[in-house]
Motif scaffolding. Structure first.
Motif, mmCIF file in Angstrom:
data_model
loop_
_atom_site.group_PDB
_atom_site.id
_atom_site.type_symbol
_atom_site.label_atom_id
_atom_site.label_comp_id
_atom_site.label_asym_id
_atom_site.label_seq_id
_atom_site.Cartn_x
_atom_site.Cartn_y
_atom_site.Cartn_z
ATOM 1 N N ARG A 91 -20.526 -33.831 -95.873
ATOM 2 C CA ARG A 91 -19.467 -34.189 -94.924
ATOM 3 C C ARG A 91 -20.036 -34.118 -93.515
ATOM 4 O O ARG A 91 -21.088 -33.584 -93.292
ATOM 5 C CB ARG A 91 -18.292 -33.228 -95.054
ATOM 6 N N GLY A 92 -19.276 -34.655 -92.578
ATOM 7 C CA GLY A 92 -19.707 -34.613 -91.185
ATOM 8 C C GLY A 92 -20.642 -35.757 -90.852
ATOM 9 O O GLY A 92 -20.645 -36.785 -91.530
ATOM 10 N N SER A 93 -21.421 -35.566 -89.807
ATOM 11 C CA SER A 93 -22.321 -36.624 -89.360
ATOM 12 C C SER A 93 -23.561 -36.702 -90.251
ATOM 13 O O SER A 93 -23.850 -35.781 -91.029
ATOM 14 C CB SER A 93 -22.758 -36.364 -87.913
ATOM 15 N N ILE A 94 -24.288 -37.797 -90.103
ATOM 16 C CA ILE A 94 -25.543 -37.951 -90.838
ATOM 17 C C ILE A 94 -26.494 -36.815 -90.455
ATOM 18 O O ILE A 94 -27.134 -36.209 -91.321
ATOM 19 C CB ILE A 94 -26.191 -39.331 -90.548
ATOM 20 N N LYS A 95 -26.575 -36.499 -89.157
ATOM 21 C CA LYS A 95 -27.420 -35.377 -88.693
ATOM 22 C C LYS A 95 -27.017 -34.083 -89.394
ATOM 23 O O LYS A 95 -27.873 -33.323 -89.840
ATOM 24 C CB LYS A 95 -27.282 -35.183 -87.182
ATOM 25 N N ASP A 96 -25.712 -33.817 -89.461
ATOM 26 C CA ASP A 96 -25.221 -32.599 -90.121
ATOM 27 C C ASP A 96 -25.645 -32.559 -91.584
ATOM 28 O O ASP A 96 -26.046 -31.512 -92.100
ATOM 29 C CB ASP A 96 -23.691 -32.509 -90.050
ATOM 30 N N ALA A 97 -25.535 -33.695 -92.260
ATOM 31 C CA ALA A 97 -25.888 -33.754 -93.680
ATOM 32 C C ALA A 97 -27.374 -33.520 -93.895
ATOM 33 O O ALA A 97 -27.771 -32.794 -94.822
ATOM 34 C CB ALA A 97 -25.480 -35.112 -94.258
ATOM 35 N N ILE A 98 -28.213 -34.092 -93.043
ATOM 36 C CA ILE A 98 -29.661 -33.880 -93.155
ATOM 37 C C ILE A 98 -29.984 -32.406 -92.919
ATOM 38 O O ILE A 98 -30.763 -31.804 -93.666
ATOM 39 C CB ILE A 98 -30.438 -34.772 -92.153
ATOM 40 N N ASN A 99 -29.360 -31.819 -91.912
ATOM 41 C CA ASN A 99 -29.598 -30.397 -91.638
ATOM 42 C C ASN A 99 -29.099 -29.515 -92.780
ATOM 43 O O ASN A 99 -29.746 -28.530 -93.135
ATOM 44 C CB ASN A 99 -28.965 -29.985 -90.308
ATOM 45 N N ALA A 100 -27.954 -29.859 -93.355
ATOM 46 C CA ALA A 100 -27.435 -29.098 -94.493
ATOM 47 C C ALA A 100 -28.415 -29.173 -95.662
ATOM 48 O O ALA A 100 -28.667 -28.165 -96.335
ATOM 49 C CB ALA A 100 -26.061 -29.629 -94.907
ATOM 50 N N TYR A 101 -28.986 -30.341 -95.892
ATOM 51 C CA TYR A 101 -29.994 -30.480 -96.955
ATOM 52 C C TYR A 101 -31.217 -29.608 -96.652
ATOM 53 O O TYR A 101 -31.678 -28.848 -97.508
ATOM 54 C CB TYR A 101 -30.417 -31.949 -97.113
ATOM 55 N N LYS A 102 -31.725 -29.700 -95.435
ATOM 56 C CA LYS A 102 -32.921 -28.926 -95.050
ATOM 57 C C LYS A 102 -32.681 -27.420 -95.178
ATOM 58 O O LYS A 102 -33.593 -26.665 -95.493
ATOM 59 C CB LYS A 102 -33.320 -29.253 -93.612
ATOM 60 N N ASN A 103 -31.442 -26.992 -94.915
ATOM 61 C CA ASN A 103 -31.096 -25.568 -94.973
ATOM 62 C C ASN A 103 -30.695 -25.105 -96.371
ATOM 63 O O ASN A 103 -30.269 -23.962 -96.546
ATOM 64 C CB ASN A 103 -29.966 -25.258 -93.988
ATOM 65 N N GLY A 104 -30.788 -25.999 -97.351
ATOM 66 C CA GLY A 104 -30.457 -25.638 -98.723
ATOM 67 C C GLY A 104 -28.972 -25.514 -98.992
ATOM 68 O O GLY A 104 -28.567 -24.907 -99.985
ATOM 69 N N GLU A 105 -28.148 -26.099 -98.124
ATOM 70 C CA GLU A 105 -26.702 -25.985 -98.265
ATOM 71 C C GLU A 105 -26.109 -27.034 -99.198
ATOM 72 O O GLU A 105 -24.958 -26.913 -99.599
ATOM 73 C CB GLU A 105 -26.045 -26.080 -96.886
ATOM 74 N N LEU A 106 -26.877 -28.070 -99.524
ATOM 75 C CA LEU A 106 -26.426 -29.083 -100.480
ATOM 76 C C LEU A 106 -27.139 -28.838 -101.794
ATOM 77 O O LEU A 106 -28.319 -28.502 -101.805
ATOM 78 C CB LEU A 106 -26.746 -30.495 -99.981
ATOM 79 N N LYS A 107 -26.434 -29.021 -102.869
ATOM 80 C CA LYS A 107 -27.007 -28.803 -104.194
ATOM 81 C C LYS A 107 -27.153 -30.132 -104.918
ATOM 82 O O LYS A 107 -26.265 -30.980 -104.865
ATOM 83 C CB LYS A 107 -26.137 -27.843 -105.024
ATOM 84 N N GLU A 108 -28.274 -30.264 -105.602
ATOM 85 C CA GLU A 108 -28.503 -31.467 -106.394
ATOM 86 C C GLU A 108 -27.478 -31.532 -107.512
ATOM 87 O O GLU A 108 -27.173 -30.530 -108.150
ATOM 88 C CB GLU A 108 -29.915 -31.459 -106.964
ATOM 89 N N THR A 109 -26.938 -32.729 -107.735
ATOM 90 C CA THR A 109 -25.944 -32.904 -108.783
ATOM 91 C C THR A 109 -26.568 -33.585 -109.992
ATOM 92 O O THR A 109 -27.328 -34.533 -109.840
ATOM 93 C CB THR A 109 -24.717 -33.701 -108.292
ATOM 94 N N GLY A 110 -26.263 -33.089 -111.152
ATOM 95 C CA GLY A 110 -26.781 -33.670 -112.379
ATOM 96 C C GLY A 110 -25.797 -34.623 -113.036
ATOM 97 O O GLY A 110 -26.114 -35.251 -114.035
ATOM 98 N N ASN A 111 -24.608 -34.732 -112.456
ATOM 99 C CA ASN A 111 -23.543 -35.553 -113.051
ATOM 100 C C ASN A 111 -22.740 -36.235 -111.961
ATOM 101 O O ASN A 111 -22.693 -35.755 -110.827
ATOM 102 C CB ASN A 111 -22.590 -34.666 -113.868
ATOM 103 N N PRO A 112 -22.068 -37.335 -112.293
ATOM 104 C CA PRO A 112 -21.163 -37.942 -111.315
ATOM 105 C C PRO A 112 -20.046 -36.955 -110.984
ATOM 106 O O PRO A 112 -19.712 -36.094 -111.794
ATOM 107 C CB PRO A 112 -20.617 -39.173 -112.045
ATOM 108 N N ASN A 113 -19.489 -37.089 -109.777
ATOM 109 C CA ASN A 113 -18.404 -36.175 -109.413
ATOM 110 C C ASN A 113 -17.057 -36.889 -109.255
ATOM 111 O O ASN A 113 -16.076 -36.268 -108.880
ATOM 112 C CB ASN A 113 -18.755 -35.364 -108.163
ATOM 113 N N VAL A 114 -17.038 -38.210 -109.528
ATOM 114 C CA VAL A 114 -15.787 -38.973 -109.558
ATOM 115 C C VAL A 114 -15.852 -39.977 -110.701
ATOM 116 O O VAL A 114 -16.920 -40.270 -111.231
ATOM 117 C CB VAL A 114 -15.502 -39.715 -108.219
#
Length: 121
Positions: A91-114
């Protein structure tokens, strides 16, 4: 590393589009220096198969991972077959999402979520 992000607009301050297959753009961002290029998502107006077509676009961009809000089953399958790592819930801006990924705040998904056709309005 090249990161594809579903986007509502053409710059790093744009919001992460929650709809993968029907987002307007994909930003392909170099995670080291934040350089990016923009790809218009031609499937955003498709009458059917938008998720698969969008997934093929992302795989062909040579990105290593995808960050998005939501991903349906057909797009997930296509991206996975293309070797793409998928991170949802951004969520949020593209910059926020990239930073969340770099900080380990996003988790890889193994399945669709919708479910299929979730992004149709």
């Amino acid at each position: 590393m090249k990161i594809a992000v579903s986007s509502t607009d053409k710059d790093l301050n744009a919001k992460v589009d929650q709809r993968f297959g029907r987002c307007k753009y994909f930003l392909i961002v170099d995670s080291e220096n934040m350089d990016f290029n923009t790809i218009s998502n031609e499937s955003s107006i498709a009458t059917g198969g938008a998720g698969v077509k969008a997934a093929e676009t992302v795989v062909n961009s040579n990105a290593d991972i995808l960050i998005t809000g939501n991903i349906g089953p057909n797009a997930h399958k296509t991206l996975s077959a293309g070797g793409m790592k998928i991170f949802t819930g951004a969520r949020g801006s593209i910059k926020d999402a990239i930073n969340a990924y770099k900080n380990g705040e996003l988790k890889e998904t193994g399945n669709p979520n919708v479910e299929s056709h979730h992004g149709i309005r």
